[in-house]
Design an enzyme around this catalytic site. Structure first.
Site, PDB file in Angstrom:
ATOM      1  N   ILE A  42       0.830  -1.199   0.000  1.00 16.13           N
ATOM      2  CA  ILE A  42       0.000   0.000   0.000  1.00 16.13           C
ATOM      3  C   ILE A  42       0.868   1.255   0.000  1.00 16.13           C
ATOM      4  O   ILE A  42       0.569   2.225  -0.705  1.00 16.13           O
ATOM      5  CB  ILE A  42      -0.943  -0.014   1.216  1.00 16.13           C
ATOM      6  CG1 ILE A  42      -1.961  -1.145   1.076  1.00 16.13           C
ATOM      7  CG2 ILE A  42      -1.661   1.321   1.363  1.00 16.13           C
ATOM      8  CD1 ILE A  42      -2.830  -1.336   2.312  1.00 16.13           C
ATOM      9  N   ASP A  82      15.309   2.744  10.176  1.00 10.64           N
ATOM     10  CA  ASP A  82      14.457   1.935  11.037  1.00 10.64           C
ATOM     11  C   ASP A  82      13.474   2.868  11.734  1.00 10.64           C
ATOM     12  O   ASP A  82      13.841   3.590  12.666  1.00 10.64           O
ATOM     13  CB  ASP A  82      15.307   1.195  12.061  1.00 10.64           C
ATOM     14  CG  ASP A  82      14.493   0.216  12.908  1.00 10.64           C
ATOM     15  OD1 ASP A  82      13.243   0.295  12.861  1.00 10.64           O
ATOM     16  OD2 ASP A  82      15.094  -0.618  13.607  1.00 10.64           O
ATOM     17  N   TYR A 178      -1.721  -7.280  16.637  1.00 10.42           N
ATOM     18  CA  TYR A 178      -1.890  -6.445  15.438  1.00 10.42           C
ATOM     19  C   TYR A 178      -3.187  -5.647  15.531  1.00 10.42           C
ATOM     20  O   TYR A 178      -3.202  -4.435  15.278  1.00 10.42           O
ATOM     21  CB  TYR A 178      -1.898  -7.353  14.208  1.00 10.42           C
ATOM     22  CG  TYR A 178      -2.143  -6.650  12.894  1.00 10.42           C
ATOM     23  CD1 TYR A 178      -1.137  -5.919  12.273  1.00 10.42           C
ATOM     24  CD2 TYR A 178      -3.378  -6.748  12.250  1.00 10.42           C
ATOM     25  CE1 TYR A 178      -1.341  -5.292  11.054  1.00 10.42           C
ATOM     26  CE2 TYR A 178      -3.596  -6.128  11.038  1.00 10.42           C
ATOM     27  CZ  TYR A 178      -2.584  -5.402  10.437  1.00 10.42           C
ATOM     28  OH  TYR A 178      -2.802  -4.787   9.232  1.00 10.42           O
ATOM     29  N   LYS A 182      -3.510  -1.532  15.714  1.00  7.95           N
ATOM     30  CA  LYS A 182      -4.216  -0.777  14.677  1.00  7.95           C
ATOM     31  C   LYS A 182      -5.428  -0.035  15.255  1.00  7.95           C
ATOM     32  O   LYS A 182      -5.746   1.083  14.814  1.00  7.95           O
ATOM     33  CB  LYS A 182      -4.652  -1.716  13.554  1.00  7.95           C
ATOM     34  CG  LYS A 182      -3.496  -2.247  12.714  1.00  7.95           C
ATOM     35  CD  LYS A 182      -2.745  -1.135  12.008  1.00  7.95           C
ATOM     36  CE  LYS A 182      -1.741  -1.678  10.995  1.00  7.95           C
ATOM     37  NZ  LYS A 182      -1.013  -0.596  10.290  1.00  7.95           N
TER      38      LYS A 182
END
Length: 273
Positions: A42, A82, A178, A182
């Site tokens: 993306i 990083d 995750y 998010k």
């Protein structure tokens, strides 16, 4: 500054004769936009779309080979860093702004999906997911803030778009870290939108399953029914990175001048089912 954290030797000026934006309608003409995680998936699609719309872009990520490929297409800048490291992130954002003559747009597309059950998810894996999916965007936003404020003072449109995920809104299987990260990114975006508006518009986007290496890695796992997974989406297919990039381009543009603190669900019709 730790030189191992950001490779300034690979900082590249616009390559002559390559990657010039087509400026299909120029809705981002003159804009200066940083895309974190812009080397693949993306993020790469967003970088290419912004360039096509006339923006100068700087992409930041950890894999120089991928960054160089995107840079050749966009004709912009690339920095290998990083983004989980505060000093490296600050340096990369600073060098991006210096190279582009300022900064008025930031897109955080950095992210990693670690599929694991609660029993499998030890503290190290939990921390890594939070660090990459939530802390890294926070570090980028904070590093970019002085430049975004300067752009706003100069009367330019300033905007941040954070790429979250459908997992922020719907529980998935074996992806609690995750999903938590998010979901945190969505609420973080809303909160700083209230803090920074109206000078700086902040919004987030929640894509569903998108045809990227990360999604392919998940769907290729043993026991995953790819066709069954995709059938849950009303479109009956995976979304394309370019489709998400179109949403982000809108949010960065003046066409979204009244859109602030919103979370856009671009999921191919999964969440409402």
């Amino acid at each position: 500054m730790n030189s191992a954290q950001i490779n300034t030797d690979t900082l590249s000026m616009k390559p002559e004769g390559t990657g010039q934006p087509s400026q299909r309608d120029g809705r981002l003409l003159g804009r200066r936009i940083v895309i974190t995680g812009g080397g693949t998936g993306i993020g790469r699609a967003i970088a290419e779309r912004c360039s096509q719309e006339g923006a100068v872009v700087s992409i930041i990520g950890r894999r120089q080979e991928r960054l160089s490929e995107v840079q050749a297409v966009t004709g912009g800048y690339s920095f290998c860093a990083d983004l989980r490291d505060e000093d490296a992130t600050t340096c990369a954002i600073h060098e991006s702004a210096a190279s582009m003559g300022g900064l008025d747009g930031l897109v955080n597309a950095i992210g990693v999906l670690d599929v694991c059950t609660l029993e499998e998810c030890d503290l190290e894996r939990w921390n890594e997911s939070i660090l990459t999916n939530l802390t890294a965007p926070f570090l980028a936003c904070r590093a970019a803030l002085p430049y975004l404020r300067e752009a706003a003072r100069d009367g330019k449109s300033a905007a941040i778009v954070n790429i979250a995920a459908l997992a922020a809104l719907m529980p998935g299987v074996s992806s609690a870290a995750y999903s938590a990260a998010k979901a945190g990114l969505v609420q973080y975006s809303r909160t700083i939108a209230k803090e920074l508006g109206p000078e700086i518009r902040v919004n987030s986007v929640c894509p569903g399953a998108v045809e990227t290496p990360m999604t392919d890695g998940f769907l290729s796992r043993d026991g995953v029914d790819r066709d069954g997974f995709i059938s849950r989406y009303t479109l009956g297919r995976l979304s394309q990175p370019a489709e998400v990039a179109n949403v982000v381009t809108f949010l960065l543009s003046s066409e979204a001048s009244c859109v602030i603190g919103s979370n856009f669900i671009a999921d191919g019709g999964r969440a409402f089912r």
